[in-house]
Design a protein around this motif. Structure first.
Motif, PDB file in Angstrom:
ATOM      1  N   TRP A   1     -19.230 -48.243 -32.528  1.00  0.00           N
ATOM      2  CA  TRP A   1     -20.156 -48.780 -33.533  1.00  0.00           C
ATOM      3  C   TRP A   1     -19.515 -49.939 -34.281  1.00  0.00           C
ATOM      4  N   ARG A   2     -18.294 -49.737 -34.703  1.00  0.00           N
ATOM      5  CA  ARG A   2     -17.598 -50.732 -35.508  1.00  0.00           C
ATOM      6  C   ARG A   2     -17.371 -52.033 -34.724  1.00  0.00           C
ATOM      7  N   LYS A   3     -17.038 -51.913 -33.441  1.00  0.00           N
ATOM      8  CA  LYS A   3     -16.799 -53.104 -32.628  1.00  0.00           C
ATOM      9  C   LYS A   3     -18.064 -53.940 -32.502  1.00  0.00           C
ATOM     10  N   VAL A   4     -19.199 -53.295 -32.276  1.00  0.00           N
ATOM     11  CA  VAL A   4     -20.464 -54.023 -32.143  1.00  0.00           C
ATOM     12  C   VAL A   4     -20.859 -54.671 -33.466  1.00  0.00           C
TER      13      VAL A   4
ATOM     14  N   GLY B   1     -21.377 -62.302 -29.052  1.00  0.00           N
ATOM     15  CA  GLY B   1     -21.943 -60.972 -29.237  1.00  0.00           C
ATOM     16  C   GLY B   1     -21.554 -60.036 -28.111  1.00  0.00           C
ATOM     17  N   THR B   2     -21.841 -58.750 -28.320  1.00  0.00           N
ATOM     18  CA  THR B   2     -21.539 -57.735 -27.320  1.00  0.00           C
ATOM     19  C   THR B   2     -22.605 -56.660 -27.356  1.00  0.00           C
ATOM     20  N   PHE B   3     -22.900 -56.095 -26.183  1.00  0.00           N
ATOM     21  CA  PHE B   3     -23.813 -54.946 -26.116  1.00  0.00           C
ATOM     22  C   PHE B   3     -23.149 -53.683 -26.625  1.00  0.00           C
ATOM     23  N   GLY B   4     -21.838 -53.582 -26.418  1.00  0.00           N
ATOM     24  CA  GLY B   4     -21.161 -52.325 -26.689  1.00  0.00           C
ATOM     25  C   GLY B   4     -21.411 -51.340 -25.552  1.00  0.00           C
ATOM     26  N   PRO B   5     -20.969 -50.100 -25.725  1.00  0.00           N
ATOM     27  CA  PRO B   5     -21.157 -49.104 -24.657  1.00  0.00           C
ATOM     28  C   PRO B   5     -22.626 -48.739 -24.513  1.00  0.00           C
ATOM     29  N   GLY B   6     -23.173 -48.911 -23.329  1.00  0.00           N
ATOM     30  CA  GLY B   6     -24.567 -48.590 -23.106  1.00  0.00           C
ATOM     31  C   GLY B   6     -24.758 -47.150 -22.679  1.00  0.00           C
ATOM     32  N   GLY B   7     -25.912 -46.611 -22.974  1.00  0.00           N
ATOM     33  CA  GLY B   7     -26.283 -45.296 -22.471  1.00  0.00           C
ATOM     34  C   GLY B   7     -25.751 -44.121 -23.258  1.00  0.00           C
ATOM     35  N   LEU B   8     -25.103 -44.367 -24.392  1.00  0.00           N
ATOM     36  CA  LEU B   8     -24.612 -43.260 -25.207  1.00  0.00           C
ATOM     37  C   LEU B   8     -25.632 -42.923 -26.282  1.00  0.00           C
ATOM     38  N   PRO B   9     -26.075 -41.671 -26.342  1.00  0.00           N
ATOM     39  CA  PRO B   9     -27.004 -41.291 -27.412  1.00  0.00           C
ATOM     40  C   PRO B   9     -26.330 -41.381 -28.773  1.00  0.00           C
ATOM     41  N   VAL B  10     -27.138 -41.498 -29.807  1.00  0.00           N
ATOM     42  CA  VAL B  10     -26.609 -41.748 -31.146  1.00  0.00           C
ATOM     43  C   VAL B  10     -25.602 -40.686 -31.574  1.00  0.00           C
ATOM     44  N   ASP B  11     -25.815 -39.451 -31.192  1.00  0.00           N
ATOM     45  CA  ASP B  11     -24.928 -38.383 -31.643  1.00  0.00           C
ATOM     46  C   ASP B  11     -23.600 -38.366 -30.893  1.00  0.00           C
ATOM     47  N   GLU B  12     -23.479 -39.206 -29.830  1.00  0.00           N
ATOM     48  CA  GLU B  12     -22.233 -39.256 -29.072  1.00  0.00           C
ATOM     49  C   GLU B  12     -21.506 -40.592 -29.212  1.00  0.00           C
ATOM     50  N   LEU B  13     -22.067 -41.513 -29.963  1.00  0.00           N
ATOM     51  CA  LEU B  13     -21.466 -42.840 -30.093  1.00  0.00           C
ATOM     52  C   LEU B  13     -20.231 -42.787 -30.974  1.00  0.00           C
ATOM     53  N   PRO B  14     -19.057 -43.158 -30.451  1.00  0.00           N
ATOM     54  CA  PRO B  14     -17.850 -43.139 -31.284  1.00  0.00           C
ATOM     55  C   PRO B  14     -17.943 -44.173 -32.415  1.00  0.00           C
ATOM     56  N   PHE B  15     -17.344 -43.839 -33.527  1.00  0.00           N
ATOM     57  CA  PHE B  15     -17.338 -44.770 -34.652  1.00  0.00           C
ATOM     58  C   PHE B  15     -16.675 -46.079 -34.264  1.00  0.00           C
ATOM     59  N   SER B  16     -15.628 -46.008 -33.444  1.00  0.00           N
ATOM     60  CA  SER B  16     -14.921 -47.228 -33.040  1.00  0.00           C
ATOM     61  C   SER B  16     -15.844 -48.156 -32.257  1.00  0.00           C
TER      62      SER B  16
ATOM     63  N   ALA C   1     -34.146 -57.255 -31.623  1.00  0.00           N
ATOM     64  CA  ALA C   1     -34.443 -57.385 -33.046  1.00  0.00           C
ATOM     65  C   ALA C   1     -35.891 -57.019 -33.341  1.00  0.00           C
ATOM     66  N   HIS C   2     -36.689 -56.830 -32.290  1.00  0.00           N
ATOM     67  CA  HIS C   2     -38.097 -56.455 -32.443  1.00  0.00           C
ATOM     68  C   HIS C   2     -38.361 -55.026 -31.984  1.00  0.00           C
ATOM     69  N   ALA C   3     -37.739 -54.632 -30.865  1.00  0.00           N
ATOM     70  CA  ALA C   3     -37.972 -53.303 -30.307  1.00  0.00           C
ATOM     71  C   ALA C   3     -36.708 -52.827 -29.606  1.00  0.00           C
ATOM     72  N   PRO C   4     -36.296 -51.585 -29.853  1.00  0.00           N
ATOM     73  CA  PRO C   4     -35.038 -51.108 -29.259  1.00  0.00           C
ATOM     74  C   PRO C   4     -35.195 -50.651 -27.831  1.00  0.00           C
ATOM     75  N   ARG C   5     -34.075 -50.659 -27.123  1.00  0.00           N
ATOM     76  CA  ARG C   5     -33.961 -49.927 -25.870  1.00  0.00           C
ATOM     77  C   ARG C   5     -33.437 -48.522 -26.173  1.00  0.00           C
ATOM     78  N   PRO C   6     -33.639 -47.590 -25.243  1.00  0.00           N
ATOM     79  CA  PRO C   6     -33.058 -46.261 -25.448  1.00  0.00           C
ATOM     80  C   PRO C   6     -31.534 -46.334 -25.583  1.00  0.00           C
ATOM     81  N   ASP C   7     -30.992 -45.539 -26.473  1.00  0.00           N
ATOM     82  CA  ASP C   7     -29.553 -45.381 -26.636  1.00  0.00           C
ATOM     83  C   ASP C   7     -28.854 -46.718 -26.885  1.00  0.00           C
ATOM     84  N   SER C   8     -29.383 -47.485 -27.823  1.00  0.00           N
ATOM     85  CA  SER C   8     -28.797 -48.801 -28.123  1.00  0.00           C
ATOM     86  C   SER C   8     -28.713 -49.027 -29.633  1.00  0.00           C
ATOM     87  N   ILE C   9     -28.396 -47.985 -30.380  1.00  0.00           N
ATOM     88  CA  ILE C   9     -28.528 -48.058 -31.835  1.00  0.00           C
ATOM     89  C   ILE C   9     -27.628 -49.119 -32.451  1.00  0.00           C
ATOM     90  N   ALA C  10     -26.405 -49.272 -31.969  1.00  0.00           N
ATOM     91  CA  ALA C  10     -25.495 -50.248 -32.571  1.00  0.00           C
ATOM     92  C   ALA C  10     -25.983 -51.670 -32.312  1.00  0.00           C
TER      93      ALA C  10
END
Length: 272
Positions: free
Chosen positions: A127-130, A110-125, A167-176
């Motif tokens: 999102w897709r990697k995660v 698994g991977t966290f992906g890029p942390g700290g990016l708000p949903v409106d700034e998250l690149p599709f690439s 899987a129970h509660a999100p962190r900020p800016d961790s939508i993917a």
């Protein structure tokens, strides 16, 4: 082939994804020490080799020996990208060729992906990697394990998915990451239901702040739901491995459906 069947007759066979570091490496070592023979999967051959050496050392220290003695620990390392269906197929074919069966899949890559990016700034690439790694990769490995466990004799086996407290509660800016870990929970439930007829058990371990390279940022401070940045406590990753070994060692008539193991004082309860 006869030598491989002799190994199979003495030890249960586990396949661990994401085995080159962190939780995957620690769980692999613990399983080897507990008597399991292992198939190690990960993207980096050198890291898999390091894990194989760590397993061998742990087994020798426990009184086993090379080649799967009393302490187990026979190891097959297969470099694999779990997002590529053909590589997953090759991984499970190699496991089948070596051991003839599969008793456990620890679906851990698994991977966290890029942390700290708000949903409106998250690149599709990003999102897709995660999604490809955490959810599609978990599905591909679970599907291949299911096929093997359904077809083998004796039939059955166990799949343990690495979820997350996210899987129970999100962190900020961790939508993917959060979305995929909720997806893993659905994967676990469906596998558990669909596996009943074939003696295939599926459970999930949700981990919070185990001390690995991936969680080093917790020690430096991470954003909280109230907008503050705070250092969070971590737990020994060996405690995660102990729980996986326990879950793996149950008879197939029993299953830990969901287990949460976390640093006692981490701010999960009440998050948000």
């Amino acid at each position: 082939m006869n030598a491989m069947r002799e190994i199979n007759s003495k030890h249960k066979i586990a396949l661990v994804t994401g085995a080159g570091s962190g939780i995957g490496r620690t769980v692999s070592v613990a399983l080897g020490r507990a008597g399991w023979s292992l198939v190690l999967a990960g993207r980096t051959p050198s890291r898999l080799a390091e894990t194989a050496e760590a397993v061998a050392g742990a087994v020798a220290g426990a009184g086993g020996g090379a080649g799967g003695g009393a302490g187990g620990g026979d190891v097959l390392a297969v470099p694999t990208d779990v997002t590529v269906p053909e590589e997953v197929d090759a991984l499970f074919a190699a496991a089948r060729e070596r051991y003839g069966r599969l008793d456990l899949l620890f679906n851990n890559a698994g991977t966290f992906g890029p942390g700290g990016l708000p949903v409106d700034e998250l690149p599709f690439s990003a999102w897709r990697k995660v999604v490809d790694t955490n959810l599609t990769g978990s599905f591909l490995c679970a599907q291949a394990a299911f096929r093997q466990m359904k077809a083998q004799d004796p039939r059955g086996g166990r799949i343990i998915n690495n979820g997350s407290v996210s899987a129970h509660a999100p962190r900020p800016d961790s939508i993917a990451y959060t979305a995929t870990k909720h997806g893993v929970t659905g994967l676990t439930k469906s596998l558990s239901l669909d596996g009943r007829a074939y003696g295939i058990a599926c459970g999930q371990i949700d981990i919070g702040n185990a001390a690995t390279d991936m969680t080093e940022r917790m020690r430096r401070g991470v954003p909280q739901a109230n907008g503050e940045v705070a250092v969070e406590p971590v737990m020994d990753v060996a405690d995660v491995a102990d729980l996986v070994v326990y879950m793996a060692g149950l008879p197939l008539s029993a299953n830990v459906q969901f287990a949460t193991v976390m640093a006692t004082a981490m701010p999960l309860i009440g998050r948000g």
